[in-house]
Scaffold this motif. Structure first.
Motif, PDB file in Angstrom:
ATOM      1  N   VAL A 101      -6.230   8.015  -1.243  1.00  0.00           N
ATOM      2  CA  VAL A 101      -6.220   6.653  -1.786  1.00  0.00           C
ATOM      3  C   VAL A 101      -4.830   6.039  -1.665  1.00  0.00           C
ATOM      4  O   VAL A 101      -3.818   6.725  -1.826  1.00  0.00           O
ATOM      5  CB  VAL A 101      -6.673   6.665  -3.258  1.00  0.00           C
ATOM      6  CG1 VAL A 101      -6.606   5.262  -3.873  1.00  0.00           C
ATOM      7  CG2 VAL A 101      -8.089   7.218  -3.372  1.00  0.00           C
ATOM      8  N   VAL A 102      -4.792   4.739  -1.398  1.00  0.00           N
ATOM      9  CA  VAL A 102      -3.541   3.984  -1.429  1.00  0.00           C
ATOM     10  C   VAL A 102      -3.655   2.896  -2.479  1.00  0.00           C
ATOM     11  O   VAL A 102      -4.754   2.414  -2.790  1.00  0.00           O
ATOM     12  CB  VAL A 102      -3.192   3.381  -0.054  1.00  0.00           C
ATOM     13  CG1 VAL A 102      -2.975   4.466   0.972  1.00  0.00           C
ATOM     14  CG2 VAL A 102      -4.272   2.406   0.411  1.00  0.00           C
ATOM     15  N   TRP A 149      -1.683   9.442   5.976  1.00  0.00           N
ATOM     16  CA  TRP A 149      -2.189   9.531   4.591  1.00  0.00           C
ATOM     17  C   TRP A 149      -3.566   8.883   4.494  1.00  0.00           C
ATOM     18  O   TRP A 149      -4.500   9.445   3.908  1.00  0.00           O
ATOM     19  CB  TRP A 149      -1.194   8.860   3.653  1.00  0.00           C
ATOM     20  CG  TRP A 149      -1.545   8.940   2.195  1.00  0.00           C
ATOM     21  CD1 TRP A 149      -2.276   8.050   1.479  1.00  0.00           C
ATOM     22  CD2 TRP A 149      -1.175   9.991   1.281  1.00  0.00           C
ATOM     23  NE1 TRP A 149      -2.390   8.449   0.173  1.00  0.00           N
ATOM     24  CE2 TRP A 149      -1.724   9.638   0.007  1.00  0.00           C
ATOM     25  CE3 TRP A 149      -0.439  11.161   1.386  1.00  0.00           C
ATOM     26  CZ2 TRP A 149      -1.548  10.427  -1.125  1.00  0.00           C
ATOM     27  CZ3 TRP A 149      -0.260  11.953   0.248  1.00  0.00           C
ATOM     28  CH2 TRP A 149      -0.810  11.587  -0.981  1.00  0.00           C
ATOM     29  N   ARG A 150      -3.707   7.708   5.104  1.00  0.00           N
ATOM     30  CA  ARG A 150      -4.998   7.022   5.096  1.00  0.00           C
ATOM     31  C   ARG A 150      -6.053   7.818   5.881  1.00  0.00           C
ATOM     32  O   ARG A 150      -7.200   7.939   5.445  1.00  0.00           O
ATOM     33  CB  ARG A 150      -4.855   5.633   5.705  1.00  0.00           C
ATOM     34  CG  ARG A 150      -4.166   4.603   4.841  1.00  0.00           C
ATOM     35  CD  ARG A 150      -4.331   3.233   5.478  1.00  0.00           C
ATOM     36  NE  ARG A 150      -3.801   2.153   4.671  1.00  0.00           N
ATOM     37  CZ  ARG A 150      -2.589   1.648   4.821  1.00  0.00           C
ATOM     38  NH1 ARG A 150      -1.782   2.132   5.755  1.00  0.00           N
ATOM     39  NH2 ARG A 150      -2.177   0.649   4.067  1.00  0.00           N
ATOM     40  N   MET A 156       2.260   6.708   6.640  1.00  0.00           N
ATOM     41  CA  MET A 156       1.131   6.108   5.939  1.00  0.00           C
ATOM     42  C   MET A 156      -0.169   6.143   6.732  1.00  0.00           C
ATOM     43  O   MET A 156      -1.245   6.370   6.162  1.00  0.00           O
ATOM     44  CB  MET A 156       1.461   4.661   5.549  1.00  0.00           C
ATOM     45  CG  MET A 156       2.151   4.537   4.204  1.00  0.00           C
ATOM     46  SD  MET A 156       1.183   5.147   2.799  1.00  0.00           S
ATOM     47  CE  MET A 156      -0.209   4.035   2.850  1.00  0.00           C
ATOM     48  N   PRO A 157      -0.144   5.933   8.056  1.00  0.00           N
ATOM     49  CA  PRO A 157      -1.408   6.043   8.798  1.00  0.00           C
ATOM     50  C   PRO A 157      -2.058   7.417   8.627  1.00  0.00           C
ATOM     51  O   PRO A 157      -3.285   7.523   8.523  1.00  0.00           O
ATOM     52  CB  PRO A 157      -0.983   5.792  10.247  1.00  0.00           C
ATOM     53  CG  PRO A 157       0.222   4.906  10.132  1.00  0.00           C
ATOM     54  CD  PRO A 157       0.950   5.414   8.918  1.00  0.00           C
ATOM     55  N   ALA A 162       0.846  -1.201   0.000  1.00  0.00           N
ATOM     56  CA  ALA A 162       0.000   0.000   0.000  1.00  0.00           C
ATOM     57  C   ALA A 162       0.875   1.242   0.000  1.00  0.00           C
ATOM     58  O   ALA A 162       1.717   1.404   0.887  1.00  0.00           O
ATOM     59  CB  ALA A 162      -0.914   0.011   1.223  1.00  0.00           C
TER      60      ALA A 162
END
Length: 536
Positions: free
Chosen positions: A109-110, A103-104, A100-101, A40
């Motif tokens: 979108v990943v 960004w989500r 990344m956490p 991801a």
């Protein structure tokens, strides 16, 4: 003494999303390991694992003042990577706040997989350019009937040798413009282009169609995977390959086709003076790319040029160019391949140019420095013959080879780890450590990491399991160790499809064809393909 640059404040996810589309240069580097990245990541993130950071960064991001944002799992690896980049002189380095956490959490979108921009582009190209295709069962039937056709495999020779469609000849996509006509001299011969999946089949077939060759041309739908899913037999270990020599009498025709395609897409050509001026500038990133074959590049190239085989540059642009918004200068030595590759890159949204006179232009790019290839001072090597004695004296063996290499064969008692996880070994500062590695540069970076943890008694061994056995050392396999969850460097999603796993192959094809449904309007606008012109 080298000046240590001060950290810049982190950037939040929505600001980063704006930066990715603001038109200015940016290197968005995912410093997680490759398996983490492939599970991801954001669309424009470039994989540059912390375990190889200093080895690859000067090639991917040659200009030290480039705006850089680093992505991790919110676990502090990006901060460590930022320190390493500042030590190399990169002065505009930030981290994504929360990784990344975050960004989500921002609702962004990943994507799974690798080479996202290139693969998404391939799917769009097939849809918008209406590239014709043939199924595996139809191709097999036509081969069985002995029809006049030839199958050209658009992958590199090493990849082709792993598995191929029966009777296929290796002709990588970057070579098609130069060599396909010699392989299919009759205009009635149907040319089928295949790869392992979809993208290179599509791009290769459309390349020949765009060049206006007289032959019927089709892409093999889903490549070798489609063949395998149709329960057809693949060949393994094939050695068929394009002829390396080109009839000089054919070059004018081939060159005119390539240049006509380039003109139709407004691909600019520049002279040596312009290329040299750009390469000397410090305010913009310029990549000098040799699109010829590995064999040609090995004989000699322009100083400082990066080897970027044309087909792979289209297929995996992010493996060669790490700066979004950068300028790319392509060259060959005959004026056929570079214009065709440039025609694709310009449709992918890149600012790309063809270098007039190519290999004979005399252009030289600055040579990248600070790549981390030299081992840190004080790190010694140790022979396999001396390993047993060192272990008896209390040395700890730490295996930093790829996780799959460790699973296949490792020294008895060796612990597997990887640079971002070395701290988890909790080694005592006075411990004597022997790093086992395939790549001395990776070992050097691991040694640096241990040094920051206070572990300074480190030696390196880069021998193979067979050499260890020859030295009388015990070697064992561990198919389930490290666990799948711990194999941060390995992307099962991509590799399982080639290991007899039909479910993985189907999943991969479904992932690839769905990419166009995942991108947003800004990501779609980054490509320069025509709108759908097919009439009903």
């Amino acid at each position: 003494m080298q000046r240590t640059l001060q950290p810049l404040p982190p950037v939040d996810a929505m600001t980063l999303k704006r930066w990715l589309h603001d038109g200015d240069e940016i290197a968005f580097l995912d410093v997680r390991e490759h398996g983490q990245y492939g599970e991801a990541h954001p669309f424009y993130a470039t994989t540059l694992p912390y375990s190889r950071l200093e080895i690859e960064v000067s090639r991917l991001v040659p200009r030290r003042s480039t705006r850089i944002v680093l992505l991790d799992e919110g676990d502090g690896v990006a901060q460590r990577a930022a320190t390493a980049l500042r030590d190399l002189g990169y002065d505009d380095v930030r981290t994504l706040d929360g990784g990344m956490p975050a960004w989500r959490a921002a609702g962004l979108v990943v994507f799974a997989g690798v080479n996202l921009p290139s693969k998404t582009f391939g799917e769009l190209a097939e849809h918008l350019l209406h590239t014709p295709r043939i199924t595996a069962t139809d191709l097999a039937a036509r081969q069985q009937r002995g029809e006049d056709l030839i199958v050209l495999d658009g992958r590199p020779y090493t990849e082709y040798g792993k598995m191929n469609i029966p009777h296929a000849i290796c002709c990588p996509n970057g070579e098609l413009a130069l060599r396909a006509q010699a392989l299919a001299p009759s205009p009635t011969t149907t040319i089928v282009i295949n790869c392992a999946g979809r993208t290179r089949s599509i791009i290769g077939a459309q390349t020949l169609i765009d060049l206006g060759i007289p032959n019927p041309v089709v892409a093999l739908e889903n490549g070798t995977q489609g063949w395998y899913l149709a329960d057809l037999q693949l060949e393994h270990g094939s050695r068929r390959k394009y002829p390396e020599s080109i009839d000089p009498a054919q070059l004018p025709v081939l060159r005119e086709r390539a240049q006509r395609l380039a003109r139709s897409l407004d691909v600019p050509t520049i002279d040596a003076a312009q290329a040299s001026a750009w390469l000397a500038q410090g305010d913009r990133s310029t990549y000098l790319c040799d699109v010829r074959t590995p064999e040609e590049f090995a004989v000699g190239s322009l100083p400082g040029a990066q080897h970027t085989p044309g087909g792979q540059l289209i297929q995996a642009t992010d493996q060669y160019v790490g700066v979004r918004g950068a300028r790319i200068v392509l060259f060959d030595d005959e004026g056929v391949r570079a214009p065709v590759v440039a025609a694709w890159l310009i449709r992918m949204g890149w600012d790309v140019y063809v270098l007039a006179d190519g290999l004979r232009s005399g252009v030289a790019a600055p040579v990248a420095t600070g790549t981390g290839r030299a081992a840190p001072a004080g790190v010694e090597s140790i022979t396999s013959a001396a390993l047993a004695g060192a272990v008896l004296e209390g040395a700890t063996l730490v295996d930093v080879r790829p996780s799959m290499s460790y699973r296949k064969a490792h020294l008895l008692g060796a612990r597997w780890s990887i640079r971002p996880r070395l701290h988890a070994l909790a080694l005592a500062p006075r411990a004597e450590v022997i790093l086992l590695a395939e790549d001395a540069a990776v070992a050097a970076l691991a040694a640096r990491e241990l040094d920051t943890l206070g572990v300074t008694r480190v030696r390196v061994n880069t021998d193979s399991p067979s050499a260890w056995r020859d030295a009388g050392l015990a070697v064992e396999a561990s198919p389930a160790e490290p666990t799948d969850a711990d194999c941060l460097d390995y992307l099962f999603f991509v590799h399982d499809r080639h290991d007899g796993n039909k479910a993985a192959a189907r999943q991969y094809i479904a992932w690839e064809t769905n990419l166009v449904n995942q991108i947003d309007a800004q990501e779609r606008a980054g490509f320069r393909l025509p709108e759908d012109r097919k009439t009903s």
